[in-house]
Scaffold this motif. Sequence first.
Motif, short mmCIF file in Angstrom:
data_model
loop_
_atom_site.label_atom_id
_atom_site.label_comp_id
_atom_site.label_asym_id
_atom_site.label_seq_id
_atom_site.Cartn_x
_atom_site.Cartn_y
_atom_site.Cartn_z
N PRO A 1 0.81 -1.24 -0.08
CA PRO A 1 0.06 -0.22 -0.12
C PRO A 1 0.82 1.18 -0.20
CG PRO A 1 -0.32 -1.16 2.05
CD PRO A 1 0.55 -2.08 1.13
N ILE A 2 2.02 1.33 0.93
CA ILE A 2 2.85 2.54 0.80
C ILE A 2 3.42 2.96 -0.50
CG2 ILE A 2 4.87 3.60 1.92
CD1 ILE A 2 4.39 1.93 4.06
N GLY A 3 3.85 1.66 -1.40
CA GLY A 3 4.23 1.78 -2.64
C GLY A 3 3.28 2.33 -3.70
N VAL A 4 2.08 1.81 -3.55
CA VAL A 4 1.01 2.39 -4.50
C VAL A 4 0.77 3.71 -4.34
CG1 VAL A 4 -1.28 2.20 -5.13
CG2 VAL A 4 -0.18 0.21 -4.84
N LEU A 5 0.69 4.19 -3.01
CA LEU A 5 0.48 5.46 -2.67
C LEU A 5 1.45 6.41 -2.95
CD1 LEU A 5 -1.19 5.53 1.00
CD2 LEU A 5 -2.29 6.04 -1.00
N LEU A 6 2.87 6.10 -2.99
CA LEU A 6 4.06 6.82 -3.55
C LEU A 6 3.72 7.01 -4.91
CD1 LEU A 6 6.82 5.36 -1.13
CD2 LEU A 6 5.96 7.79 -1.48
N GLY B 1 1.45 9.43 -5.72
CA GLY B 1 1.83 10.78 -5.15
C GLY B 1 2.82 11.34 -6.27
N ARG B 2 3.67 10.40 -6.91
CA ARG B 2 4.59 11.01 -7.72
C ARG B 2 4.02 11.58 -9.02
NH1 ARG B 2 10.44 8.48 -9.08
NH2 ARG B 2 11.29 10.18 -10.39
N ARG B 3 2.58 11.11 -9.43
CA ARG B 3 1.91 11.61 -10.60
C ARG B 3 1.12 12.62 -10.00
NH1 ARG B 3 1.20 7.85 -15.18
NH2 ARG B 3 -0.87 8.48 -14.89
N SER B 4 0.96 12.85 -8.74
CA SER B 4 -0.16 13.87 -8.29
C SER B 4 -0.04 15.21 -9.01
CB SER B 4 -0.16 14.03 -6.91
OG SER B 4 -0.84 15.06 -6.44
N VAL B 5 -0.89 16.04 -8.92
CA VAL B 5 -0.85 17.46 -9.49
C VAL B 5 -0.48 18.44 -8.51
CG1 VAL B 5 -2.42 17.08 -11.48
CG2 VAL B 5 -3.30 17.66 -9.32
N LEU B 6 -0.68 17.86 -7.09
CA LEU B 6 -0.22 18.91 -6.03
C LEU B 6 1.42 18.74 -5.95
CD1 LEU B 6 -2.97 17.24 -3.78
CD2 LEU B 6 -3.13 19.40 -4.77
N PRO B 7 1.80 19.77 -5.74
CA PRO B 7 3.27 19.86 -5.93
C PRO B 7 4.09 19.38 -4.50
CG PRO B 7 2.57 22.21 -6.37
CD PRO B 7 1.45 21.25 -6.10
N ILE B 8 3.51 19.57 -3.50
CA ILE B 8 4.15 19.18 -2.26
C ILE B 8 4.05 17.87 -2.19
CG2 ILE B 8 3.97 19.14 0.22
CD1 ILE B 8 2.83 22.04 -0.08
N VAL B 9 3.15 17.08 -2.47
CA VAL B 9 2.75 15.62 -2.52
C VAL B 9 3.84 15.03 -3.53
CG1 VAL B 9 1.15 13.56 -3.25
CG2 VAL B 9 0.43 15.69 -2.05
N ARG B 10 3.89 15.61 -4.88
CA ARG B 10 4.61 15.11 -5.83
C ARG B 10 6.31 15.13 -5.20
NH1 ARG B 10 3.04 17.72 -9.87
NH2 ARG B 10 4.94 19.39 -9.78
N TRP B 11 6.66 16.51 -4.81
CA TRP B 11 7.88 16.51 -4.43
C TRP B 11 8.40 15.60 -3.14
CZ3 TRP B 11 7.23 22.42 -4.22
CH2 TRP B 11 7.35 22.99 -5.54
N GLU C 1 -9.83 9.41 -19.80
CA GLU C 1 -10.79 10.45 -20.34
C GLU C 1 -12.32 10.03 -20.46
OE1 GLU C 1 -9.69 11.16 -24.27
OE2 GLU C 1 -8.20 12.89 -23.57
N ALA C 2 -12.20 8.33 -20.43
CA ALA C 2 -13.84 7.86 -20.50
C ALA C 2 -14.20 7.97 -19.27
CB ALA C 2 -13.68 6.56 -21.11
N ALA C 3 -13.41 7.62 -18.26
CA ALA C 3 -13.89 7.73 -16.81
C ALA C 3 -14.18 9.23 -16.38
CB ALA C 3 -12.71 7.12 -15.90
N GLU C 4 -13.46 10.12 -16.81
CA GLU C 4 -13.87 11.39 -16.32
C GLU C 4 -15.16 11.95 -16.94
OE1 GLU C 4 -10.29 13.60 -16.95
OE2 GLU C 4 -9.43 12.88 -15.39
N THR D 1 -11.90 7.22 -10.30
CA THR D 1 -11.18 6.94 -11.58
C THR D 1 -9.97 5.99 -11.24
OG1 THR D 1 -11.92 9.04 -12.65
CG2 THR D 1 -10.09 7.79 -13.72
N MET D 2 -9.25 6.26 -10.49
CA MET D 2 -8.29 5.64 -9.90
C MET D 2 -8.42 4.35 -9.45
SD MET D 2 -4.95 6.13 -10.24
CE MET D 2 -4.05 7.51 -11.37
N ILE D 3 -9.28 4.20 -8.50
CA ILE D 3 -9.69 2.87 -7.70
C ILE D 3 -10.29 2.01 -8.67
CG2 ILE D 3 -11.10 2.00 -5.69
CD1 ILE D 3 -10.69 4.85 -4.52
N PHE D 4 -11.28 2.38 -9.51
CA PHE D 4 -12.12 1.47 -10.31
C PHE D 4 -11.61 1.28 -11.61
CE2 PHE D 4 -15.13 3.41 -7.47
CZ PHE D 4 -15.42 2.28 -6.68
N ILE D 5 -10.64 2.25 -12.44
CA ILE D 5 -10.39 2.18 -13.77
C ILE D 5 -8.92 1.79 -13.84
CG2 ILE D 5 -10.54 3.06 -15.68
CD1 ILE D 5 -13.42 2.51 -14.60
N ILE D 6 -8.20 2.80 -13.21
CA ILE D 6 -6.88 2.88 -13.74
C ILE D 6 -5.99 1.91 -12.72
CG2 ILE D 6 -4.67 4.30 -13.70
CD1 ILE D 6 -7.10 4.96 -15.75
#
Lengths: 247, 399
Positions: free
Chosen positions: B209-214, B217-227, B297-300, B309-314
């Motif tokens: 779970p930690i790895g999935v969250l990271l 996080g690395r793909r997040s649009v929030l800069p602090i989370v990404r950094w 795009e389809a999910a959104e 979108t993340m949980i069910f599709i990606i």
Amino acid sequence: MADEPIIKVQDVHKWYGNFHALKGVSMDVQKREVIVIFGPSGSGKSTFIRTLNRLEEHQRGKIVVDGIEMSHDVRNIEQIRSETGMVFQQFNLFPHLTVMQNIVLAPIQVRKWTKQKAEEIAMQLLERVGIPEQAKKFPGQLSGGQQQRVAIARSLAMQPKIMLFDEPTSALDPEMIKEVLDVMTELAKSGMTILAVTHEMGFARAVADRMIFFDKGEIVEQGTPEQIFNSPKEDRTKLFLSQILRH
Amino acid sequence: MATIEPALPPVTERSNILRWARKNLFGSWYDSLLTILGAWFMYWALSSLARWVITTAEWEVVAVNMRLFMIGQYPLEQAWRLWLWLGFLVFLVGNSLAIWGKGSRYSVALLLFPAVLAFAFPFGDEPRKWLLILAVTGLIGWGIGRARPEVLKRSVIAGWVISLPVIILLTRGLSASETGFAPFVKTNLWGGLLLTFLLTVVGIMFSFPIGVLLALGRRSVLPIVRWFSVAYIELVRGVPLISILFMAQLMLPLFLPEGWTVDRVVRAMVGITLFSAAYLAENVRGGLQAIPKGQFEAAEALGLSGAQTMIFIILPQALRLVIPILVGQFIALFKDTSLVAIVGLFDLVGIAQTVLAQPEFLGLQREVYAFISLIFWVLSYGMSYLSQQLEVRLGVGIR
């Protein structure tokens, strides 16, 4: 018409870097109107239709869908998206889910329907698009035409007020185009508001209330199919129509 | 009158071993040469190995220290707790094989494995008895699972969910008083395969779970989370595991307030988990990047939120894509746990070192390391086999 338009677009601009993809597009769409958008490749027609549910962000101008103005507010965007169905050129079905699961996912998660209600409505929709027997299959087991019909059913399951079609038949083999157009025609006749980017001129002639010709990021000409096919005003329209109608 | 000969089958179907050998092994003079050289080499290697295994090697060292190899210094009178959770696990495996597995014959063979172990290895009478009970438990679980697959599904899944806490609780003990029911067993007594197994399982369960969250996080649009994610991943990946284990053992106490101690085994678990999470994050990110933009795009376009979108599709698609890589990583993690021997814990390798330090077993490195290598190999291959089954089951590469 007395009614308030369901979509209002005013002076919408979009740039990709230095490329000016949309140059001040303005239009209104009335409820129950069927609009066909056509134009050469790279003319901005797909970009435009994708700004209507914010798959593309516009940088200037104003878009109002069903009374909600498109802004950066995520809740506004999600509300507009749940009122707007979209069908893609590449179908974009979810390959890890069955046909039935593809259709019921959004109604259950977004509309908060019960599974039973969602599945009942999904079955009705699959019957409407003519493939109820495929419900338990995975998208990869279906033909292109069947996949696109599932994609239409998936969009309709959210009971949208507007349907957007982005070149829905361009990735299909010729013998499958008709089955998808038949579904779209039936949908148009049922009173759905439709914006379709397509070069299926037979479909346009049969059901479109209005045709819009896009070129170089702007609306060049619009009118009823009769006006567009029989007496186009602009040279660019004439040239393009002669190219796609010749064969 | 001529009798009609039955038509001969095509030439290929008439081929027998000799034909096959002539075609594949002795097709030309250099084919023949290579075949003979290869056969001679295989014979030489295998016969020397067999001679060593059967005549030269002194397996006494394994037989005498079997308990140390399996559970370290864990008190023998409390060993029933370990057998208990092993029984629980084997029962669940039996259930699961019956409900989800396809090849029933292999399932039975797999469940009989403890019984095979009991006779193939020099266990004492007590462990032999327990191993036979395990085999029976597994078969009972399999039988019950076969009888009622649909009813049991939920409870089996629930069983797997609670299995890790059950294992930890039973191993650690339930009551603080020494005379009470299942008294605590200090972690410095945990050792051998038991410790290796616990380090591995905890490492996998928490780093996933930690790895999935990271990765997200690395793909997040929030800069602090990404950094933060980028910094964490790059920092940890730039350091060897052994240095993280050393830091956890030696430096962590310096930062903790006076009087606070963290158990040494727990420190090793945390170190392994945090290390593995960084690698896992990059593997999962690889899977995320393989998902076409159209899926988002389809999910959104349907109105699903970013999280939905993340949980069910990606994620379901991305994780399925990287199963082979993840299992490879888990096998590596299993073997990497042996590094804790260097910081003074007695996992399989640590135990091997202490056994070899006893005067009466001096010079028996080959026997001891061959034995623990066999254990590592069997378990690694088991994980690899299970992952292949999982891939077939989930249809990787088909849908």
